[in-house]
Design an enzyme around this catalytic site. Sequence first.
Site, mmCIF file in Angstrom:
data_model
loop_
_atom_site.group_PDB
_atom_site.id
_atom_site.type_symbol
_atom_site.label_atom_id
_atom_site.label_comp_id
_atom_site.label_asym_id
_atom_site.label_seq_id
_atom_site.Cartn_x
_atom_site.Cartn_y
_atom_site.Cartn_z
ATOM 1 N N ASN A 157 0.819 -1.211 0.000
ATOM 2 C CA ASN A 157 0.000 0.000 0.000
ATOM 3 C C ASN A 157 0.855 1.264 0.000
ATOM 4 O O ASN A 157 2.019 1.229 0.408
ATOM 5 C CB ASN A 157 -0.886 0.068 1.266
ATOM 6 C CG ASN A 157 -1.976 -0.971 1.288
ATOM 7 O OD1 ASN A 157 -2.467 -1.403 0.254
ATOM 8 N ND2 ASN A 157 -2.360 -1.377 2.487
ATOM 9 N N ASP B 45 3.327 -6.007 12.278
ATOM 10 C CA ASP B 45 4.073 -6.435 11.084
ATOM 11 C C ASP B 45 5.555 -6.604 11.400
ATOM 12 O O ASP B 45 6.209 -7.525 10.895
ATOM 13 C CB ASP B 45 3.879 -5.432 9.956
ATOM 14 C CG ASP B 45 2.443 -5.391 9.455
ATOM 15 O OD1 ASP B 45 1.737 -6.397 9.594
ATOM 16 O OD2 ASP B 45 2.036 -4.336 8.922
#
Length: 300
Positions: free
Chosen positions: A11, A250
């Site tokens: 993204n 993450d």
Amino acid sequence: MPPVTVVGSVNRDLVLTVADLPRPGETVLARGFVEGVGGKGANQAVAAARLGSQVRLVARIGADGEPIRRVLAAEGVDLDAVLTAPDASTGIASVVVDRAGENTIVVNPGANAVLSVEDLPQWLARTPGEVLLVQHEVAAEVVAAAVLRAREQGGTVVLNPAPARPVAPEVLAAVDVLVPNLGELAALLGAAPVSGPAAARELLAAADLPCGAVVVTLGADGALVKQPGRPAVHLPAPAVDAVDTVGAGDTFCGALADALARGADLPAAAARAVRAASLAVTGLGAQSSMPYAAQLDADS
């Protein structure tokens, strides 16, 4: 060193910092703005690469994604399997972060929604030493195909079931390490949301998940590791001044995959991942605050 293959999203991250998160219908003025590269797939790939792993990323970007490709290449990520979707834009995440480091995120999937089973390379996780890392920001059939193929070929499969959605039993059964947060674990089990290490331990004790091990991320409380036939182990996180929690999960997943690829056992790998995530929340932005191996080793 065996490589880490990440199948997931990419993204453009648009990050706004505010004093307090807006209430419904409220407009607030931002204190700052940062644009960067994000998406769980890209974030986890960068996290593992910064710690020294050889990382391949399998993903889709839009025709506008060349700047993102340059950023990821500079991080040392192998982009041979990052394909361009000419009729789609790269995914966009709008992130709002308050002064306490809490955030809200809205994502437009863009090209991530175009990633298909046919895009998966045939060489996914060919040996027991390789690690496949997958999340839920791409289609469920892509996740399932990647996990099942890696299991057939002998790789170590790590699934981060975020954002939460149902996972087929045969897919869970092929997962070596499941890495949910508490909300995602509760969703998988059809249980009410809980908080804290003690509640997580109780939830895991009652769980009947067909996967191998489970590592539950607990934010500032660290992580809980449950391996088959062994009691759950709580790994507390060091106390830090949190600036931005975006990307902490993450960072944890990428650091866990890196350590597993290097041959660490699961508790040691999870402990290293807790330290990496704790360092990541001390800076603004997802990838920009992810630690390098030298930082993490100095902190240990």
